[in-house]
Motif scaffolding. Structure first.
Motif, PDB file in Angstrom:
ATOM      1  N   GLY A 176      18.023  13.464  -0.318  1.00  0.00           N
ATOM      2  CA  GLY A 176      17.773  14.592   0.571  1.00  0.00           C
ATOM      3  C   GLY A 176      16.306  14.902   0.775  1.00  0.00           C
ATOM      4  O   GLY A 176      15.944  16.040   1.086  1.00  0.00           O
ATOM      5  N   ALA A 177      15.440  13.903   0.592  1.00  0.00           N
ATOM      6  CA  ALA A 177      13.999  14.127   0.747  1.00  0.00           C
ATOM      7  C   ALA A 177      13.688  14.689   2.124  1.00  0.00           C
ATOM      8  O   ALA A 177      14.308  14.315   3.124  1.00  0.00           O
ATOM      9  CB  ALA A 177      13.249  12.816   0.538  1.00  0.00           C
ATOM     10  N   PHE A 220      -6.612   2.447   9.444  1.00  0.00           N
ATOM     11  CA  PHE A 220      -6.655   1.069   8.955  1.00  0.00           C
ATOM     12  C   PHE A 220      -7.941   0.769   8.188  1.00  0.00           C
ATOM     13  O   PHE A 220      -7.960  -0.101   7.316  1.00  0.00           O
ATOM     14  CB  PHE A 220      -6.516   0.092  10.122  1.00  0.00           C
ATOM     15  N   ASP A 221      -9.031   1.469   8.529  1.00  0.00           N
ATOM     16  CA  ASP A 221     -10.294   1.189   7.840  1.00  0.00           C
ATOM     17  C   ASP A 221     -10.548   2.152   6.677  1.00  0.00           C
ATOM     18  O   ASP A 221     -11.684   2.312   6.237  1.00  0.00           O
ATOM     19  CB  ASP A 221     -11.468   1.218   8.830  1.00  0.00           C
ATOM     20  N   ASP A 222      -9.488   2.780   6.169  1.00  0.00           N
ATOM     21  CA  ASP A 222      -9.617   3.642   4.988  1.00  0.00           C
ATOM     22  C   ASP A 222     -10.103   2.787   3.811  1.00  0.00           C
ATOM     23  O   ASP A 222      -9.411   1.859   3.396  1.00  0.00           O
ATOM     24  CB  ASP A 222      -8.262   4.275   4.661  1.00  0.00           C
ATOM     25  N   PRO A 223     -11.294   3.071   3.244  1.00  0.00           N
ATOM     26  CA  PRO A 223     -11.806   2.232   2.161  1.00  0.00           C
ATOM     27  C   PRO A 223     -11.232   2.589   0.803  1.00  0.00           C
ATOM     28  O   PRO A 223     -11.400   1.836  -0.163  1.00  0.00           O
ATOM     29  CB  PRO A 223     -13.312   2.519   2.200  1.00  0.00           C
ATOM     30  N   LEU A 224     -10.562   3.739   0.701  1.00  0.00           N
ATOM     31  CA  LEU A 224     -10.063   4.198  -0.593  1.00  0.00           C
ATOM     32  C   LEU A 224      -8.620   3.768  -0.836  1.00  0.00           C
ATOM     33  O   LEU A 224      -8.283   3.241  -1.888  1.00  0.00           O
ATOM     34  CB  LEU A 224     -10.178   5.720  -0.677  1.00  0.00           C
ATOM     35  N   PHE A 225      -7.762   3.968   0.163  1.00  0.00           N
ATOM     36  CA  PHE A 225      -6.362   3.570   0.055  1.00  0.00           C
ATOM     37  C   PHE A 225      -6.092   2.530   1.151  1.00  0.00           C
ATOM     38  O   PHE A 225      -5.655   2.864   2.239  1.00  0.00           O
ATOM     39  CB  PHE A 225      -5.435   4.776   0.210  1.00  0.00           C
ATOM     40  N   ARG A 226      -6.394   1.301   0.866  1.00  0.00           N
ATOM     41  CA  ARG A 226      -6.355   0.244   1.876  1.00  0.00           C
ATOM     42  C   ARG A 226      -4.916  -0.031   2.312  1.00  0.00           C
ATOM     43  O   ARG A 226      -4.141  -0.605   1.551  1.00  0.00           O
ATOM     44  CB  ARG A 226      -6.997  -1.019   1.312  1.00  0.00           C
ATOM     45  N   PRO A 227      -4.539   0.357   3.512  1.00  0.00           N
ATOM     46  CA  PRO A 227      -3.134   0.247   3.937  1.00  0.00           C
ATOM     47  C   PRO A 227      -2.833  -1.056   4.681  1.00  0.00           C
ATOM     48  O   PRO A 227      -2.713  -1.081   5.900  1.00  0.00           O
ATOM     49  CB  PRO A 227      -2.988   1.454   4.858  1.00  0.00           C
ATOM     50  N   MET A 228      -2.731  -2.144   3.968  1.00  0.00           N
ATOM     51  CA  MET A 228      -2.379  -3.399   4.632  1.00  0.00           C
ATOM     52  C   MET A 228      -0.953  -3.327   5.195  1.00  0.00           C
ATOM     53  O   MET A 228      -0.650  -3.888   6.240  1.00  0.00           O
ATOM     54  CB  MET A 228      -2.497  -4.564   3.651  1.00  0.00           C
ATOM     55  N   THR A 229      -0.074  -2.674   4.466  1.00  0.00           N
ATOM     56  CA  THR A 229       1.277  -2.377   4.934  1.00  0.00           C
ATOM     57  C   THR A 229       1.553  -0.924   4.587  1.00  0.00           C
ATOM     58  O   THR A 229       0.706  -0.253   4.000  1.00  0.00           O
ATOM     59  CB  THR A 229       2.322  -3.292   4.275  1.00  0.00           C
ATOM     60  N   PHE A 230       2.718  -0.439   4.898  1.00  0.00           N
ATOM     61  CA  PHE A 230       3.014   0.986   4.713  1.00  0.00           C
ATOM     62  C   PHE A 230       4.332   1.152   3.960  1.00  0.00           C
ATOM     63  O   PHE A 230       5.313   1.672   4.490  1.00  0.00           O
ATOM     64  CB  PHE A 230       3.061   1.677   6.073  1.00  0.00           C
ATOM     65  N   PRO A 231       4.371   0.725   2.700  1.00  0.00           N
ATOM     66  CA  PRO A 231       5.639   0.738   1.956  1.00  0.00           C
ATOM     67  C   PRO A 231       6.208   2.124   1.722  1.00  0.00           C
ATOM     68  O   PRO A 231       7.429   2.256   1.594  1.00  0.00           O
ATOM     69  CB  PRO A 231       5.291   0.040   0.642  1.00  0.00           C
ATOM     70  N   ILE A 232       5.372   3.149   1.676  1.00  0.00           N
ATOM     71  CA  ILE A 232       5.932   4.481   1.448  1.00  0.00           C
ATOM     72  C   ILE A 232       6.756   4.920   2.660  1.00  0.00           C
ATOM     73  O   ILE A 232       7.848   5.484   2.513  1.00  0.00           O
ATOM     74  CB  ILE A 232       4.836   5.515   1.089  1.00  0.00           C
ATOM     75  N   ALA A 233       6.264   4.638   3.871  1.00  0.00           N
ATOM     76  CA  ALA A 233       7.033   4.976   5.068  1.00  0.00           C
ATOM     77  C   ALA A 233       8.304   4.138   5.138  1.00  0.00           C
ATOM     78  O   ALA A 233       9.380   4.635   5.517  1.00  0.00           O
ATOM     79  CB  ALA A 233       6.178   4.762   6.316  1.00  0.00           C
ATOM     80  N   ALA A 234       8.185   2.855   4.755  1.00  0.00           N
ATOM     81  CA  ALA A 234       9.365   1.990   4.755  1.00  0.00           C
ATOM     82  C   ALA A 234      10.415   2.485   3.767  1.00  0.00           C
ATOM     83  O   ALA A 234      11.620   2.395   4.025  1.00  0.00           O
ATOM     84  CB  ALA A 234       8.952   0.555   4.417  1.00  0.00           C
ATOM     85  N   ALA A 235       9.965   3.022   2.624  1.00  0.00           N
ATOM     86  CA  ALA A 235      10.908   3.546   1.635  1.00  0.00           C
ATOM     87  C   ALA A 235      11.671   4.742   2.186  1.00  0.00           C
ATOM     88  O   ALA A 235      12.887   4.874   1.974  1.00  0.00           O
ATOM     89  CB  ALA A 235      10.154   3.935   0.356  1.00  0.00           C
ATOM     90  N   TRP A 236      10.976   5.613   2.916  1.00  0.00           N
ATOM     91  CA  TRP A 236      11.656   6.757   3.545  1.00  0.00           C
ATOM     92  C   TRP A 236      12.689   6.262   4.558  1.00  0.00           C
ATOM     93  O   TRP A 236      13.791   6.780   4.643  1.00  0.00           O
ATOM     94  CB  TRP A 236      10.626   7.674   4.206  1.00  0.00           C
ATOM     95  N   GLN A 237      12.302   5.243   5.303  1.00  0.00           N
ATOM     96  CA  GLN A 237      13.210   4.708   6.319  1.00  0.00           C
ATOM     97  C   GLN A 237      14.439   4.066   5.680  1.00  0.00           C
ATOM     98  O   GLN A 237      15.575   4.265   6.142  1.00  0.00           O
ATOM     99  CB  GLN A 237      12.465   3.707   7.199  1.00  0.00           C
ATOM    100  N   ARG A 241      15.860   8.695   5.654  1.00  0.00           N
ATOM    101  CA  ARG A 241      15.250  10.014   5.794  1.00  0.00           C
ATOM    102  C   ARG A 241      14.231   9.954   6.936  1.00  0.00           C
ATOM    103  O   ARG A 241      13.580   8.926   7.147  1.00  0.00           O
ATOM    104  CB  ARG A 241      14.560  10.444   4.492  1.00  0.00           C
ATOM    105  N   PRO A 242      14.082  11.045   7.690  1.00  0.00           N
ATOM    106  CA  PRO A 242      13.154  11.014   8.828  1.00  0.00           C
ATOM    107  C   PRO A 242      11.716  10.740   8.388  1.00  0.00           C
ATOM    108  O   PRO A 242      11.225  11.337   7.427  1.00  0.00           O
ATOM    109  CB  PRO A 242      13.294  12.426   9.422  1.00  0.00           C
ATOM    110  N   VAL A 243      11.055   9.835   9.102  1.00  0.00           N
ATOM    111  CA  VAL A 243       9.663   9.528   8.799  1.00  0.00           C
ATOM    112  C   VAL A 243       8.975   9.089  10.081  1.00  0.00           C
ATOM    113  O   VAL A 243       9.569   8.410  10.926  1.00  0.00           O
ATOM    114  CB  VAL A 243       9.547   8.427   7.718  1.00  0.00           C
TER     115      VAL A 243
END
Length: 303
Positions: free
Chosen positions: A226-227, A236-253, A257-259
């Protein structure tokens, strides 16, 4: 990681330190007469706070022991009944109170959304400026290489403060003319991590109605049953949290759950609620508001 690389990361943070590399002169605290004290540990006091201007227009606060919540309410004629708690970032060592706090709250209020700026408890840092910068460098040393490890570290005080803020807004919903079923959060960097930890640790009955997760680590996470709906935004150019992919959004999907995901071409880390000039991150709050409307959270309050 080489020191020069660490410094590059620090320059890109929500509170850029390059302009303050020689010294961090204290400034007067932001005037905040509407701030409401939240429950805290015995002995908490605002006298512990250290305020600095790390970049023009971006005051930050450190050594917070007394959390507060400040309402920024919309014109009643525009009020939608929705409410958003705004959690600034700063690595749990400082808070960007303007670019990720009051500027965001004002922009949301202008859109008819009641906003509440959360000043949550932080880890203790040295008062002296150069020692503080050294502590910052150490904090961000490993983050780009292992964002999952960053998320694995829990921060109970900020999470407790976010929960206290949710409870306060819901308990005073009639006074502030908001719908207690439409109270959510938007967090930036460490504030995003705080929002995520809240979602993962509190009972479903106390969950926020929705949350914005702005330039938080993109590592895969467990999605509680129920998240709440999640709005995920990062450059994409975030130097701190380099997001090559987006697994957190994929986990919600995967959890059905809506994301919604917004991955900007440019913006770096810490572009703030109003975005970095010359980039599409300036559309962030418009997109967040449109997403809230699509989810049904901006229906007009009953008159």
């Amino acid at each position: 990681m080489r020191k020069a690389t660490i410094w590059t990361i620090l320059v890109a943070l929500a509170c850029p330190v390059a302009a303050a590399a020689q010294s961090l002169a204290p400034i007067e605290p932001l005037a905040d007469p509407a701030a409401i004290a939240l429950p805290a540990s015995k002995g908490a006091s605002r006298s512990s706070e250290v305020w600095n201007m790390l970049q023009a227009g971006n005051p930050v606060v450190r050594n917070v022991t007394q959390p507060t919540l400040t309402p920024v309410l919309p014109d009643p004629a525009k009020a939608t009944g929705a409410a958003v708690i705004v959690a600034p970032g700063g690595g749990f060592l400082m808070l960007s109170m303007q670019t990720e706090g009051f500027a965001v709250a004002k922009a949301l209020a202008d859109r008819g959304i009641a906003a509440f700026v959360l000043k949550y408890r932080l880890e203790t840092t040295p008062v002296e400026g150069k020692a503080f910068l050294a502590a910052m460098m150490e904090r961000f040393r490993s983050a780009p290489n292992d964002p999952a490890a960053v998320l694995a570290v829990r921060h109970p005080d900020p999470t407790a403060d976010a929960l206290a803020a949710l409870r306060l807004v819901r308990s005073r919903a009639a006074e502030w003319k908001v719908d207690p079923a439409r109270v959510g959060l938007i967090g930036f960097s460490a504030g995003a991590m705080t929002a995520l930890e809240l979602v993962q640790t509190v009972p479903q009955a106390e969950q926020p109605a929705f949350f914005g997760y702005v330039y938080g680590p993109q590592a895969v996470e467990t999605v509680p049953a129920g998240a709440p709906p999640m709005f995920d935004a990062i450059a994409f150019d975030d130097p701190l949290f380099r997001p090559m992919t987006f697994p957190i959004a994929a986990a919600w999907q995967r959890a059905k759950r809506p994301v919604e995901l917004h991955a900007y071409q440019k913006g770096g880390h810490g572009f703030g609620g109003l975005g970095a000039p010359g980039t599409t991150t300036t559309l962030l709050l418009d997109q967040f508001t449109a997403w809230l409307a699509m989810q049904g959270f901006l229906k007009k309050a009953d008159r």
